[in-house]
Design a protein around this motif. Structure first.
Motif, PDB file in Angstrom:
ATOM      1  N   TYR A  27      -9.474   5.921   0.744  1.00 26.33           N
ATOM      2  CA  TYR A  27      -8.061   5.546   0.553  1.00 26.33           C
ATOM      3  C   TYR A  27      -7.951   4.436  -0.496  1.00 26.33           C
ATOM      4  O   TYR A  27      -7.110   4.493  -1.394  1.00 26.33           O
ATOM      5  N   ALA A  28      -8.825   3.438  -0.404  1.00 24.44           N
ATOM      6  CA  ALA A  28      -8.781   2.320  -1.350  1.00 24.44           C
ATOM      7  C   ALA A  28      -9.055   2.782  -2.779  1.00 24.44           C
ATOM      8  O   ALA A  28      -8.400   2.342  -3.726  1.00 24.44           O
ATOM      9  N   MET A  40      -9.325  -4.530  -2.471  1.00 21.60           N
ATOM     10  CA  MET A  40      -8.291  -3.999  -1.575  1.00 21.60           C
ATOM     11  C   MET A  40      -8.673  -4.255  -0.116  1.00 21.60           C
ATOM     12  O   MET A  40      -7.829  -4.522   0.730  1.00 21.60           O
ATOM     13  N   ARG A  97      -1.051   4.698   5.296  1.00 19.73           N
ATOM     14  CA  ARG A  97      -0.955   3.347   5.841  1.00 19.73           C
ATOM     15  C   ARG A  97      -0.946   3.344   7.373  1.00 19.73           C
ATOM     16  O   ARG A  97      -1.368   2.376   8.008  1.00 19.73           O
ATOM     17  N   MET A 110      -6.676  -5.258   3.235  1.00 17.12           N
ATOM     18  CA  MET A 110      -6.486  -4.197   4.229  1.00 17.12           C
ATOM     19  C   MET A 110      -7.124  -4.510   5.568  1.00 17.12           C
ATOM     20  O   MET A 110      -6.551  -4.242   6.618  1.00 17.12           O
ATOM     21  N   GLN A 140      -6.104   6.015  -3.483  1.00 18.09           N
ATOM     22  CA  GLN A 140      -4.666   5.801  -3.285  1.00 18.09           C
ATOM     23  C   GLN A 140      -4.199   4.406  -3.687  1.00 18.09           C
ATOM     24  O   GLN A 140      -3.060   4.231  -4.124  1.00 18.09           O
ATOM     25  N   CYS A 141      -5.067   3.418  -3.526  1.00 18.26           N
ATOM     26  CA  CYS A 141      -4.677   2.041  -3.842  1.00 18.26           C
ATOM     27  C   CYS A 141      -4.935   1.758  -5.318  1.00 18.26           C
ATOM     28  O   CYS A 141      -5.724   0.879  -5.688  1.00 18.26           O
ATOM     29  N   LEU A 162       0.762   2.240  -5.960  1.00 20.64           N
ATOM     30  CA  LEU A 162       1.045   1.004  -5.243  1.00 20.64           C
ATOM     31  C   LEU A 162       2.456   0.499  -5.576  1.00 20.64           C
ATOM     32  O   LEU A 162       2.986   0.800  -6.648  1.00 20.64           O
ATOM     33  N   LEU A 181       0.832  -1.199   0.000  1.00 22.98           N
ATOM     34  CA  LEU A 181       0.000   0.000   0.000  1.00 22.98           C
ATOM     35  C   LEU A 181       0.864   1.245   0.000  1.00 22.98           C
ATOM     36  O   LEU A 181       2.015   1.216   0.435  1.00 22.98           O
ATOM     37  N   ALA A 230      -1.357  -5.877  -3.675  1.00 25.20           N
ATOM     38  CA  ALA A 230      -2.453  -5.020  -4.129  1.00 25.20           C
ATOM     39  C   ALA A 230      -2.342  -4.753  -5.633  1.00 25.20           C
ATOM     40  O   ALA A 230      -3.346  -4.769  -6.360  1.00 25.20           O
ATOM     41  N   GLN A 231      -1.121  -4.499  -6.107  1.00 26.92           N
ATOM     42  CA  GLN A 231      -0.917  -4.264  -7.535  1.00 26.92           C
ATOM     43  C   GLN A 231      -1.280  -5.509  -8.346  1.00 26.92           C
ATOM     44  O   GLN A 231      -1.774  -5.408  -9.479  1.00 26.92           O
TER      45      GLN A 231
END
Length: 394
Positions: A192-193, A229, A158, A233, A196-197, A202, A153, A208-209
């Protein structure tokens, strides 16, 4: 639905009041004694409190559906409509295939040495101190450092994971004050997911990627990816943290079991199973009754909702001899439902076991006993854990 099905025992029990969250076991026992299927008047939901019916419900996804939502309130079920938790086969199978790739035993074997080395350094530091908080200083370290790094992440944000993850589980409960207070916190995690994710933010080789890479290949949809995600998480932190803390708490209270484990470290897997059985980190989830189904002699109507109680089933006297005893020699401890069962058994259970095993392996030769000073419960609608557990290692 406001009335129970014929044959269901009726209970006024309030499962999610503070007192029962602190110590749910007397209530669970009363519910198990009342019958195989209980109508919980306070929530308008059914609960099969015994082991056999709980296991049966978890195995029967066609009747006890996750796609209809696994939380006990409509608001959260709507928000979680994407992702692995709220899915049934065949969609579930496609999503799970992607999610579990990095946590299958073969993939985890490459991690073993890194986890072992991190565990050794941690135990070195804690034993030099002598006294420490097993909940925060011991149990949180591997999930927060190694797992967060593996998921990949973005660094920015985080640090909120230990706040977001339990709030996420609070929202799995019925609509009460705890659930309502958690909704805005979960909103932060969702933002955030979704913002940002995403690819470019990432770690390129992180788990996650890998979800986005799978979406690009058409294995899952692009719409599912941000929801997935949450599957990394939320569940990867608190469940392992609480299971680890319970292990230390149990061994501090049962020094004879610790001595037994020291004499035979091959019992580590059994000890982990027994701790998860006895103090299940996730106590209750939910299922949606997709079509009429008979269970425990009661016909549950389509559209009703069921609370599946891992915590109650794992202490059922009909299944376990002396179910409230901590016994690492228990032969059928592996039958526990603490990691779930059926289609939705815990994706990360092998990783959790790897982390706990590494810590116990380092502690066993160097600690003769744990002295317990204090323990404070962590109150959550679904999670069962300790906020603090101060011990001295002798």
């Amino acid at each position: 639905m406001s009335h129970p099905a014929k044959g269901a025992a009726i209970s006024e029990a309030r499962l999610f009041d503070d007192e029962n969250l602190r110590n749910p076991y007397p209530l669970y026992r009363a519910l198990r004694d009342a019958g195989p299927v209980i109508w919980l008047e306070a929530y308008g939901m059914y609960m099969p409190p015994r082991y056999a019916e709980t296991r049966r419900a978890l195995e029967d996804w066609e009747h006890f559906s996750s796609a209809g939502g696994v939380t006990m309130n409509a608001v959260m079920n709507e928000k979680l409509s994407g992702g692995l938790l709220c899915s049934d086969p065949p969609r579930h199978d496609a999503l799970r295939k992607v999610i579990e790739r990095p946590v299958m035993p073969k993939a985890l074997s490459a991690l073993r040495e890194r986890v072992r080395a991190e565990a050794k350094g941690l135990i070195d530091r804690l034993l030099a101190k002598g006294s420490f908080d097993a909940a925060t200083e011991l149990a949180q370290h591997l999930p927060v450092t190694i797992v967060s790094d593996l998921v990949g992440l973005p660094e920015d944000g985080r640090e909120h994971m230990l706040k977001w993850a339990p709030a996420n589980f609070d929202c799995f409960g019925p609509l009460n004050d705890r659930t309502n207070a958690a909704f805005p916190i979960v909103g932060e995690m969702v933002e955030y997911a979704f913002t940002q994710c995403v690819p470019g933010k990432l770690k390129p080789d992180g788990w996650a990627q890998m979800i986005w890479d799978a979406a690009a290949r058409g294995e899952v949809s692009l719409e599912d990816a941000p929801f997935m995600m949450n599957d990394y998480m939320g569940p990867s932190l608190d469940t392992t943290i609480f299971a680890t803390t319970w292990l230390i708490w149990l061994f501090a209270r049962h020094p004879e079991q610790w001595q037994r484990l020291r004499e035979n470290p091959a019992l580590i897997p059994s000890a982990i199973n027994e701790a998860v059985r006895l103090e299940s980190p996730i106590q209750n989830f939910s299922r949606h009754v997709a079509k009429d189904v008979e269970i425990g002699g009661v016909t549950l109507p389509a559209g009703s909702r069921v609370i599946v109680s891992y915590g109650s089933a794992n202490r059922d006297e009909r299944k376990w001899g002396n179910p409230e005893d901590f016994d690492i020699l228990r032969e059928d401890a592996n039958d526990h439902l603490g990691f779930g069962h059926g289609e939705h058994n815990c994706v990360g259970k092998n990783l959790a076991r790897l982390e706990m095993r590494a810590l116990l392996t380092e502690l066993l030769p160097r600690v003769e006993r744990f002295e317990l000073h204090s323990a404070e419960p962590f109150l959550n609608n679904v999670l069962h854990g300790l906020a603090s557990c101060r011990v001295t290692a002798h």
